[in-house]
Enzyme design. Structure first.
Site, short mmCIF file in Angstrom:
data_model
loop_
_atom_site.label_atom_id
_atom_site.label_comp_id
_atom_site.label_asym_id
_atom_site.label_seq_id
_atom_site.Cartn_x
_atom_site.Cartn_y
_atom_site.Cartn_z
N ARG A 161 -2.11 7.81 9.91
CA ARG A 161 -0.65 7.79 9.73
C ARG A 161 -0.02 8.71 10.80
O ARG A 161 0.26 9.87 10.54
CB ARG A 161 -0.29 8.29 8.33
CG ARG A 161 -0.66 7.32 7.21
CD ARG A 161 -0.16 7.84 5.87
NE ARG A 161 -0.09 6.82 4.85
CZ ARG A 161 -1.02 6.62 3.92
NH1 ARG A 161 -2.08 7.38 3.86
NH2 ARG A 161 -0.88 5.66 3.02
N GLU B 165 2.83 -5.66 4.44
CA GLU B 165 3.35 -4.83 3.36
C GLU B 165 4.74 -5.27 2.90
O GLU B 165 5.38 -4.62 2.10
CB GLU B 165 3.34 -3.35 3.74
CG GLU B 165 3.83 -3.01 5.11
CD GLU B 165 3.58 -1.55 5.49
OE1 GLU B 165 3.17 -0.74 4.64
OE2 GLU B 165 3.83 -1.22 6.65
N ASP C 128 3.41 -0.39 -0.11
CA ASP C 128 4.72 -0.98 0.15
C ASP C 128 4.80 -2.42 -0.35
O ASP C 128 5.86 -2.87 -0.78
CB ASP C 128 5.03 -0.93 1.66
CG ASP C 128 5.60 0.43 2.05
OD1 ASP C 128 6.43 0.96 1.28
OD2 ASP C 128 5.20 0.97 3.09
C1 PEP Z 1 0.99 1.11 2.40
O1 PEP Z 1 2.21 0.86 2.37
O2 PEP Z 1 0.17 0.65 1.57
C2 PEP Z 1 0.43 2.00 3.43
C3 PEP Z 1 -0.86 2.16 3.57
O3 PEP Z 1 1.31 2.69 4.22
P1 PEP Z 1 2.13 3.96 3.70
O4 PEP Z 1 1.57 4.33 2.35
O5 PEP Z 1 1.97 5.04 4.68
O6 PEP Z 1 3.52 3.44 3.61
MG MG Z 2 3.43 1.34 4.08
#
Ligand code: PEP
Ligand code: MG
Length: 588
Positions: free
Chosen positions: A308, A448, A472
């Site tokens: 990330r 997502e 997401d």
């Molecule tokens: C997700 O959305 O599942 C993801 C891995 O990204 P983040 O949690 O950083 O939004």
């Molecule tokens: Mg995400």
């Protein structure tokens, strides 16, 4: 009296310790222990800071213009009185002497204690003096920051064990994801926050620390008092304040059991992750900072499935990391992973991951009406082409040191796809023109947003791989803000619509012969392992701490048998119960 506070479980296990209350605006205050022989110097630091502030206030008083005289002078007198009040001066010293807290920590701990007393005052005039006290403490913290100290510390908290000290549990109304990062390798053995959902980024960072945590505990920071004994039941999402001796004993027993189970699981670290019917399953790690790569290796992950990168961009007062700084960070991960693949996600700021320090409340109310649907992730990158170009070049440069993949968050429109590909091409051309080495990298999309899941056949014509961001995907499919504890009960990873989108995405990628993984929290939840394997998933990316538990499920799974059962789970109105019943009825 013992009190129970209910919240959302985000990180499993039991933590028992004394509460350290931290105001959301002061989470960046350094928290570290000092040694016995540093106590005197620390008390002197505190005294010097107080003298400095006193001199500052006296000087201010003498400069007050005649016209404004009476009121301002009275206010400054109140500040001077508060500065020398025993409740602040002596009690702060006690935190240093008895608990070995550094001066800043001692100061903010005592502020929390006094602030409660002000809150409870009947007299409105006196209640309002809390703001004055906060201003005085703010001045003291600034004065302390100006002083140099021989005592070693890192901002946030140091990992040094302090023999004889009680374990500590951090309790705060809200902690921003970036601030949570500074508590990694910290003295805290558990976390409680009033706000947040199960997959809010604060919860995600807490989970990555592998210590018990409860979020969305609403009133916790008001009910718990500085130094109270607290139990966190991270499995049930319960916080027990001032437990009775019997309850305490029961939880200590559970703590020991959990430690034994963990030790057993850790033995699987070097076991290859292969199902009973011989399918190799890649278990990868999600990381937030380059230093997390060590934990990925330690856990036996076969690569980084999600870096990330946005955590490099946060809390920098508008000074974003330039190409060189990013390159160094990406290269550090690539080198630490020593030949294993590293998937770097381009910056995903916005929603509950602001660039600068802000509470969830400020975020929601002062910035964008609906930040989760706003200019975040790839939308922001495409709106800032210079910044995006720098990041792409930095990632490409790191590819000269190992296997690197680029992952783009929140893709939804075909117009975005062509812009992304052109930006990658431009970054390569620039590096070629400057004779900077890089290798060809695969470019993948995060799935997502439901629109992306439904457009998989089209996306597969352009992207080399996909990674399903279930956190997401659930948020956008069910229209539930993942960071909002008020609707947390409706945030349902088992919802049939979510499972159908996940299944469809995996099937489309497999049909197109492209790699697919899940990097949302679902991948690290053992309750979903068999289901995802049955859907055809062969790559899971999760917090390093979750790798062993998922591997245990993989080793006992028979993918062929699971595959035959997927249709009935997907057709069910209550997939969770159907899945549990199927797993119970047949050995896998
Ligand atoms: C997700 O959305 O599942 C993801 C891995 O990204 P983040 O949690 O950083 O939004
Ligand atoms: Mg995400």
């Amino acid at each position: 009296m013992s009190i129970q506070v209910f919240g959302l479980p985000v990180s499993r296990g039991v933590a028992i310790g004394r509460a350290v209350l931290v105001a959301s605006s002061r989470v960046d205050v350094a928290h570290y222990f000092i040694d016995n022989d540093q106590i005197e110097a620390e008390v002197t630091r505190l005294r010097d800071a107080r003298n400095e502030v006193a001199a500052e206030l006296v000087a201010l008083k003498s400069e007050v213009p005649e016209e404004a005289h009476a009121e301002l002078v009275a206010l400054l007198d109140v500040h001077l009185m508060l500065l020398h009040d025993e409740m602040l001066a002596d009690a702060t010293k006690q935190w240093i002497v008895e608990r070995h807290y550094n001066a800043e920590w001692a100061m903010s701990a005592q502020l929390e204690v006094i602030a409660r007393q002000f809150d409870e005052m009947e007299d409105e005039y006196l209640r309002e003096r809390k703001a004055d006290l906060e201003q005085v403490v703010e001045r003291l913290l600034k004065a302390l920051a100006r002083q140099t100290t021989g005592n070693s510390h890192t901002n946030g908290a140091n990992a040094r064990d302090f023999a004889g000290e009680d374990p500590l549990i951090l309790v705060a109304s809200d902690i921003a994801p970036a601030d949570m990062l500074q508590f990694k390798r910290s003295v805290f053995t558990g976390f409680v926050t009033d706000v947040g959902g199960r997959t809010s980024h604060t919860a995600i960072v807490a989970r990555s620390m592998d210590i018990p945590a409860v979020v969305g505990a609403r009133e916790a920071s008001r009910i718990v008092r500085q130094d109270d004994w607290v139990i966190i039941d991270g499995d049930a999402g319960v916080v027990i304040v001032n437990p009775s001796p019997i309850v305490l004993e029961e939880y200590r027993f559970r703590q020991r059991q959990i430690e034994l189970e963990r030790a057993k699981l850790n033995r699987l670290r070097h076991t290859p992750s292969v199902t009973l019917d011989g399918q190799v399953i890649d278990l990868l790690a999600n990381i937030e900072m380059p230093s997390d790569a060590a934990a990925a290796i330690e856990a036996g992950a076969v690569g980084v499935g999600l870096f990330r990168s946005e955590f490099l961009f946060m809390n920098r007062n508008g000074q974003l990391p330039n190409e060189e700084e990013q390159f160094q960070a990406y290269r550090a991960v690539v080198q630490a992973m020593d030949g294993l693949p590293v998937t770097i996600r381009t910056v995903d700021v916005g929603a509950d991951k602001p660039l600068d320090r802000m509470s969830s409340h400020e975020l929601r109310h002062e910035h964008s009406l609906n930040p989760a649907l706003g200019l975040r992730a790839i939308r922001w990158s495409l709106a800032e082409p210079e910044m995006f170009g720098q990041q792409l070049r930095a990632i490409l440069r790191a590819s000269a040191y190992g296997k690197v993949r680029i992952l783009v968050p929140m893709v939804a429109h075909m117009s975005e796809v062509s812009q992304i590909m052109s930006a990658v091409e431009r970054a390569k051309e620039r590096l070629r023109a400057d004779a900077v080495p890089f290798t060809e990298v695969e470019v993948g999309a995060m799935i997502e947003i439901p629109a992306a899941a439904l457009m998989m056949p089209s996306l597969m014509r352009y992207f080399d791989f996909v990674s399903i961001g279930t956190n997401d995907l659930i948020q956008y499919t069910l229209a539930i803000d993942r960071a909002d504890e008020a609707v947390a009960h409706l945030y349902d990873p088992w919802h049939p619509a979510v499972l159908q989108l996940v299944e469809r995405t995996i099937a489309c990628a497999n049909d197109a012969g492209k790699a697919v993984s899940v990097c949302g929290e679902m991948a690290g939840d053992p309750a979903f392992t068999e289901l995802l394997l049955g859907m055809g998933l062969r790559s899971f990316s999760m917090h390093p701490a979750q790798v062993a538990a998922i591997k245990q499920r993989v080793l006992r799974a028979d993918v062929r048998a699971l595959r035959a059962q997927i249709a009935s789970v997907l057709a069910s109105d209550s997939p969770q119960e159907t899945c549990v019943a199927l797993l119970k009825s047949k050995p896998h």
